[in-house]
Design an enzyme around this catalytic site. Structure first.
Site, PDB file in Angstrom:
ATOM      1  CB  CYS A 137      32.317  24.267  73.767  1.00 18.55           C
ATOM      2  SG  CYS A 137      33.099  23.125  72.616  1.00 18.55           S
TER       3      CYS A 137
ATOM      4  CB  CYS B   6      35.823  23.310  73.993  1.00 21.59           C
ATOM      5  SG  CYS B   6      35.246  24.043  72.465  1.00 21.59           S
TER       6      CYS B   6
END
Length: 105
Positions: A33, A30
């Site tokens: 993230c 991600c």
């Protein structure tokens, strides 16, 4: 560095903590993230001894992500006395996380 939290340790580390706990639900693949990760690590250093700061890899640990309705990552939850008191979805500035912790200290 933020503490690695797993499904096996979540109950003890997060729900039974006597300090506020901030948990970053993330995954290695991600992109957003990876932007939040260093912020969470900074928060971990700044709040050492005052709050527990941890990360849950949702690919490896899905139980509590599902339990708390984490559908998008990164999602950062703040717990006090085992209850969610704040939820940030997506990338937020560091101040959003520190304000959330300060509100329950």
């Amino acid at each position: 560095m933020a503490l690695e939290i797993t499904d096996a340790t979540f109950d003890e580390v997060v729900l039974k903590s006597d300090k506020p706990v901030i948990v970053d639900f993330w995954a290695a693949w991600c992109g957003p993230c990876r932007m939040v990760g260093p912020i969470i690590d900074e928060v971990s250093t700044e709040y050492e001894g005052k709050a527990v700061v941890g990360k849950v890899d949702v690919d490896a640990n899905q139980e509590f992500a599902a339990k708390y309705g984490v559908r998008n990552i990164p999602t950062v939850l703040v717990f006090k006395d085992g209850e969610i008191v704040n939820r940030q979805v997506g990338v937020s500035p560091k101040k959003a996380y520190t304000d959330a912790i300060d509100a329950v200290l």
